[in-house]
Every structure is written in structure tokens, then in C-alpha cells.
Motif scaffolding. Structure first.
Motif, PDB file in Angstrom:
ATOM      1  N   GLU A 178      -5.476  -2.906  -3.217  1.00  0.00           N
ATOM      2  CA  GLU A 178      -5.605  -1.881  -4.255  1.00  0.00           C
ATOM      3  C   GLU A 178      -6.215  -0.597  -3.690  1.00  0.00           C
ATOM      4  O   GLU A 178      -5.782   0.511  -4.033  1.00  0.00           O
ATOM      5  CB  GLU A 178      -6.453  -2.420  -5.397  1.00  0.00           C
ATOM      6  CG  GLU A 178      -5.765  -3.533  -6.190  1.00  0.00           C
ATOM      7  CD  GLU A 178      -6.704  -4.300  -7.098  1.00  0.00           C
ATOM      8  OE1 GLU A 178      -7.886  -3.896  -7.178  1.00  0.00           O
ATOM      9  OE2 GLU A 178      -6.279  -5.297  -7.700  1.00  0.00           O
ATOM     10  N   SER A 179      -7.196  -0.740  -2.814  1.00  0.00           N
ATOM     11  CA  SER A 179      -7.831   0.438  -2.206  1.00  0.00           C
ATOM     12  C   SER A 179      -6.836   1.208  -1.347  1.00  0.00           C
ATOM     13  O   SER A 179      -6.794   2.443  -1.379  1.00  0.00           O
ATOM     14  CB  SER A 179      -9.036   0.013  -1.361  1.00  0.00           C
ATOM     15  OG  SER A 179     -10.046  -0.570  -2.157  1.00  0.00           O
ATOM     16  N   GLY A 180      -6.041   0.475  -0.577  1.00  0.00           N
ATOM     17  CA  GLY A 180      -5.042   1.129   0.268  1.00  0.00           C
ATOM     18  C   GLY A 180      -4.012   1.875  -0.539  1.00  0.00           C
ATOM     19  O   GLY A 180      -3.644   3.011  -0.214  1.00  0.00           O
ATOM     20  N   GLU A 225      -8.606  -6.514  -3.567  1.00  0.00           N
ATOM     21  CA  GLU A 225      -9.238  -5.189  -3.615  1.00  0.00           C
ATOM     22  C   GLU A 225      -8.841  -4.347  -2.406  1.00  0.00           C
ATOM     23  O   GLU A 225      -8.719  -3.120  -2.501  1.00  0.00           O
ATOM     24  CB  GLU A 225     -10.755  -5.346  -3.681  1.00  0.00           C
ATOM     25  CG  GLU A 225     -11.248  -5.881  -5.026  1.00  0.00           C
ATOM     26  CD  GLU A 225     -12.708  -6.276  -4.997  1.00  0.00           C
ATOM     27  OE1 GLU A 225     -13.357  -6.064  -3.948  1.00  0.00           O
ATOM     28  OE2 GLU A 225     -13.213  -6.801  -6.016  1.00  0.00           O
ATOM     29  N   ILE A 226      -8.648  -4.994  -1.265  1.00  0.00           N
ATOM     30  CA  ILE A 226      -8.209  -4.285  -0.065  1.00  0.00           C
ATOM     31  C   ILE A 226      -6.851  -3.628  -0.319  1.00  0.00           C
ATOM     32  O   ILE A 226      -6.636  -2.451  -0.009  1.00  0.00           O
ATOM     33  CB  ILE A 226      -8.123  -5.250   1.133  1.00  0.00           C
ATOM     34  CG1 ILE A 226      -9.530  -5.641   1.594  1.00  0.00           C
ATOM     35  CG2 ILE A 226      -7.346  -4.624   2.295  1.00  0.00           C
ATOM     36  CD1 ILE A 226      -9.554  -6.772   2.593  1.00  0.00           C
ATOM     37  N   GLU A 282      -4.328   3.025  -3.661  1.00  0.00           N
ATOM     38  CA  GLU A 282      -4.969   4.165  -4.316  1.00  0.00           C
ATOM     39  C   GLU A 282      -5.092   5.344  -3.356  1.00  0.00           C
ATOM     40  O   GLU A 282      -4.911   6.505  -3.753  1.00  0.00           O
ATOM     41  CB  GLU A 282      -6.347   3.759  -4.835  1.00  0.00           C
ATOM     42  CG  GLU A 282      -6.294   2.861  -6.063  1.00  0.00           C
ATOM     43  CD  GLU A 282      -7.670   2.372  -6.470  1.00  0.00           C
ATOM     44  OE1 GLU A 282      -8.666   2.806  -5.843  1.00  0.00           O
ATOM     45  OE2 GLU A 282      -7.759   1.551  -7.399  1.00  0.00           O
ATOM     46  N   GLU A 283      -5.397   5.062  -2.106  1.00  0.00           N
ATOM     47  CA  GLU A 283      -5.530   6.137  -1.121  1.00  0.00           C
ATOM     48  C   GLU A 283      -4.203   6.826  -0.888  1.00  0.00           C
ATOM     49  O   GLU A 283      -4.123   8.057  -0.785  1.00  0.00           O
ATOM     50  CB  GLU A 283      -6.078   5.571   0.194  1.00  0.00           C
ATOM     51  CG  GLU A 283      -6.404   6.629   1.216  1.00  0.00           C
ATOM     52  CD  GLU A 283      -7.232   6.102   2.379  1.00  0.00           C
ATOM     53  OE1 GLU A 283      -7.255   6.775   3.428  1.00  0.00           O
ATOM     54  OE2 GLU A 283      -7.855   5.033   2.238  1.00  0.00           O
ATOM     55  N   GLU A 342     -11.595 -10.127  -2.795  1.00  0.00           N
ATOM     56  CA  GLU A 342     -11.756  -9.034  -1.835  1.00  0.00           C
ATOM     57  C   GLU A 342     -10.420  -8.674  -1.194  1.00  0.00           C
ATOM     58  O   GLU A 342     -10.140  -7.492  -0.946  1.00  0.00           O
ATOM     59  CB  GLU A 342     -12.770  -9.430  -0.763  1.00  0.00           C
ATOM     60  CG  GLU A 342     -14.203  -9.502  -1.276  1.00  0.00           C
ATOM     61  CD  GLU A 342     -15.156 -10.118  -0.274  1.00  0.00           C
ATOM     62  OE1 GLU A 342     -14.699 -10.472   0.833  1.00  0.00           O
ATOM     63  OE2 GLU A 342     -16.349 -10.265  -0.598  1.00  0.00           O
ATOM     64  N   ASN A 389      -6.102   4.237   8.186  1.00  0.00           N
ATOM     65  CA  ASN A 389      -6.806   3.446   7.178  1.00  0.00           C
ATOM     66  C   ASN A 389      -5.961   2.262   6.710  1.00  0.00           C
ATOM     67  O   ASN A 389      -6.486   1.166   6.478  1.00  0.00           O
ATOM     68  CB  ASN A 389      -7.191   4.321   5.984  1.00  0.00           C
ATOM     69  CG  ASN A 389      -8.361   5.237   6.292  1.00  0.00           C
ATOM     70  OD1 ASN A 389      -9.096   5.020   7.254  1.00  0.00           O
ATOM     71  ND2 ASN A 389      -8.542   6.263   5.487  1.00  0.00           N
ATOM     72  N   TYR A 426      -6.950  -1.576   6.787  1.00  0.00           N
ATOM     73  CA  TYR A 426      -6.888  -2.446   5.609  1.00  0.00           C
ATOM     74  C   TYR A 426      -6.104  -3.721   5.935  1.00  0.00           C
ATOM     75  O   TYR A 426      -6.486  -4.820   5.525  1.00  0.00           O
ATOM     76  CB  TYR A 426      -6.206  -1.721   4.441  1.00  0.00           C
ATOM     77  CG  TYR A 426      -7.065  -0.686   3.750  1.00  0.00           C
ATOM     78  CD1 TYR A 426      -8.358  -0.985   3.321  1.00  0.00           C
ATOM     79  CD2 TYR A 426      -6.573   0.601   3.495  1.00  0.00           C
ATOM     80  CE1 TYR A 426      -9.138  -0.037   2.681  1.00  0.00           C
ATOM     81  CE2 TYR A 426      -7.354   1.552   2.846  1.00  0.00           C
ATOM     82  CZ  TYR A 426      -8.633   1.234   2.446  1.00  0.00           C
ATOM     83  OH  TYR A 426      -9.408   2.172   1.804  1.00  0.00           O
ATOM     84  N   MET A 485       0.796  -1.219   0.000  1.00  0.00           N
ATOM     85  CA  MET A 485       0.000   0.000   0.000  1.00  0.00           C
ATOM     86  C   MET A 485       0.833   1.276   0.000  1.00  0.00           C
ATOM     87  O   MET A 485       0.491   2.240  -0.683  1.00  0.00           O
ATOM     88  CB  MET A 485      -0.963  -0.028   1.191  1.00  0.00           C
ATOM     89  CG  MET A 485      -2.052  -1.076   1.024  1.00  0.00           C
ATOM     90  SD  MET A 485      -3.221  -1.156   2.399  1.00  0.00           S
ATOM     91  CE  MET A 485      -2.395  -2.351   3.444  1.00  0.00           C
TER      92      MET A 485
END
Length: 283
Positions: free
Chosen positions: A162-164, A159-160, A166-167, A156, A110, A114, A94
Motif C-alpha cells: 500500500e505504501s509503494g 502495508e508495504i 501510494e507513493e 506489515e 523505493n 519495498y 505498486m
């Protein structure tokens, strides 16, 4: 259900999009072959075990020990000074080599959330791999439901991560704007020399830039700006004599920039990456 038909299911296709190497894809197909071995009452358990190993391989590919242990935040364990634990690998996925203090408290929290969420997904996969009355000799319909649950859990988990990331990538520009601008202003004059005897930059108008990626060493940036310049023709003495001319104009600028993950203040423009669009000038 036959393997050929199973490979056409949407959640299986999505899963394969997370796989990069030939080995990862072969391991996944082999895991599905285990599931399709209908006479074997352990077929689901064998499938789940292979999937857990596949997730480990994917995480090691995304966060190799050799890269994680180069991060300034890396803390070696007593067992192996060069081996990263799972939590450190997840953190690398991340924020890579970015120092903690460069991120806001909200982003850091966050990332911790994650990681905790990902760890929960790992525990779910572990429970599927264990042989017990609840998973041994599952009838076909139940086995399919469990298989789908395993694959969705893996999706999932990806995706966790990837979300981290991206943030983190979306937050970095807030910290780097001034440094990138300074580096760009220093490099632009060389790209405009052919347009006049002497080029004076009045100011650079940032149109925005994007952090494309981060690794253990660098932050990789791509952006565009508009440079407003005064193009002087003739020497300074010619201008004092009333000869020559000065023309004001502006040009789009595209550039790539790198910054050390451990010290973003040292941002520098990648050599030969600046592209000043001067087409309008020559038309």
C-alpha cells in the motif's frame, strides 16, 4: 484460546480487512482453527503453512498473471512465458502498467526497497511454516506470541504494498498535468453550449486532480478545475452591429480522465464525465 475469542483481537480484525474474497476469509478462519487444535503439536506449523498459502492467494488476486504479463515492463521467464514471478507481481501491485522511466529514480529505488522488504517478510513466514524443534509442540503462551507475530508480519507485508502504491499515485500528477489540462480544454466547450450562442474559453484554472488507481492498461484520474469563459449572445455579425452581448463568468468543472499506462501523453477525458456546475448561472 477459543476461535470465537481469537477473532475479536484487534490484530486479527485488522488482518481480515486485507481479505476481499469469501475464499480468503474462509482460508484464514480455517488457519485459525488449525491453531486452536490444542491436542495437535503441529497446530502452529499447520497454521503458519495455511497463512503462507493465504498470502500467495492474496498476491495472485492483487496481481493476476493475465494482468502482469500485459505490462510493458514485463519480462517472461524461460519456464513460462505468461507466468509472472513474485517480484514482478509485487512491482505490479505498486506501479501496475506504468513504465519505469515515467517514475523518478527515487520512486523506482523505493519500489525496489519495498520489494526487498516484502521478500524478507515472506522468508519470515516460510521459517514459521517449517517444522523444527523451535516451532514443534509450542506451549500455549509461546504459540500465541508466534501466531501474533505471523499475523502482524502479514499485515506489515500488505502495508508495504500500500505504501509503494501510494507513493506512485502521488507522483504521477507531476507527469500528467499538462496532458490532462489539454484533454480537458478540448472537451469543456460542449458542456457550456447551452449557456450562450457561442462560448469562448479564456483559460482553465486547475484546482488539482488525483490519480485514483492504475492497472495494466490505464491510469484513472479524477479532478476539478475552474473554467473562465466569455459567453457571447448573438452572432458575430450581431456583435459588430452593437447588438447581443458578451458576459464573462467562471464555473467549477469536475471531470474524470484516463491515460494509457504505457503512454500517459495520450490522456483523454472519459466521455460524459465532465460536469460543469452552472447552478449559480441559473439562480
Amino acid at each position: 484460546m477459543k476461535l470465537k475469542k481469537l477473532l475479536k483481537h484487534d490484530f486479527v480484525i485488522e488482518f481480515r480487512s486485507h481479505l476481499v474474497t469469501e475464499f480468503e476469509d474462509k482460508l484464514f478462519v480455517s488457519a485459525l482453527r488449525n491453531y486452536c487444535s490444542y491436542p495437535n503439536p503441529l497446530r502452529f506449523n499447520n497454521f503458519a503453512f495455511a497463512m503462507r498459502e493465504l498470502l500467495r492467494h492474496v498476491l495472485n488476486r492483487k496481481a493476476p498473471d493475465a494482468k502482469v504479463n500485459k505490462c510493458i515492463w514485463f519480462s517472461p521467464t524461460l519456464d513460462d512465458s505468461e507466468k509472472a514471478n513474485r517480484g514482478q507481481k509485487l512491482k505490479y501491485c505498486m506501479q501496475a502498467g506504468l513504465q519505469d522511466h515515467l517514475l523518478s529514480e527515487a520512486v523506482r529505488n523505493n519500489i525496489k526497497n519495498y520489494i526487498a522488504e516484502y521478500q524478507e517478510h515472506i522468508e519470515t513466514l516460510n521459517s514459521f511454516a517449517h517444522v523444527g524443534e523451535a516451532t514443534y509442540g509450542l506451549e500455549p503462551k509461546k504459540a500465541y506470541q508466534k501466531l501474533k507475530e505471523v499475523i502482524l508480519t502479514f499485515n506489515e507485508a500488505m502495508e508495504i504494498l500500500e505504501s509503494g502504491k501510494e507513493e506512485v499515485l502521488s507522483y504521477i500528477p507531476e507527469k500528467l498535468s499538462d496532458y490532462v489540462e489539454n484533454a480537458l480544454v478540448e472537451e469543456i466547450p460542449n458542456s457550456l453550449d447551452e449557456l450562450s450562442t457561442h462560448t469562448v474559453i479564456d483559460y482553465v484554472e486547475f484546482n488539482g486532480f488525483q490519480v485514483m488507481d492504475i492497472d495494466e492498461s490505464f491510469i484513472y484520474i479524477r479532478g476539478e478545475s475552474t473554467v473562465h469563459v466569455a459567453l457571447q449572445y448573438g452572432s458575430s455579425s450581431d456583435r459588430r452591429k452593437g447588438e447581443g452581448a458578451t458576459i464573462n463568468d467562471s464555473f467549477p468543472v469536475y471531470f474524470q480522465c484516463k491515460s494509457k499506462a504505457s503512454k500517459p501523453k495520450g490522456a483523454f477525458v472519459v466521455k460524459d464525465s465532465i460536469e460543469v456546475s452552472t447552478e449559480s448561472w441559473w439562480q
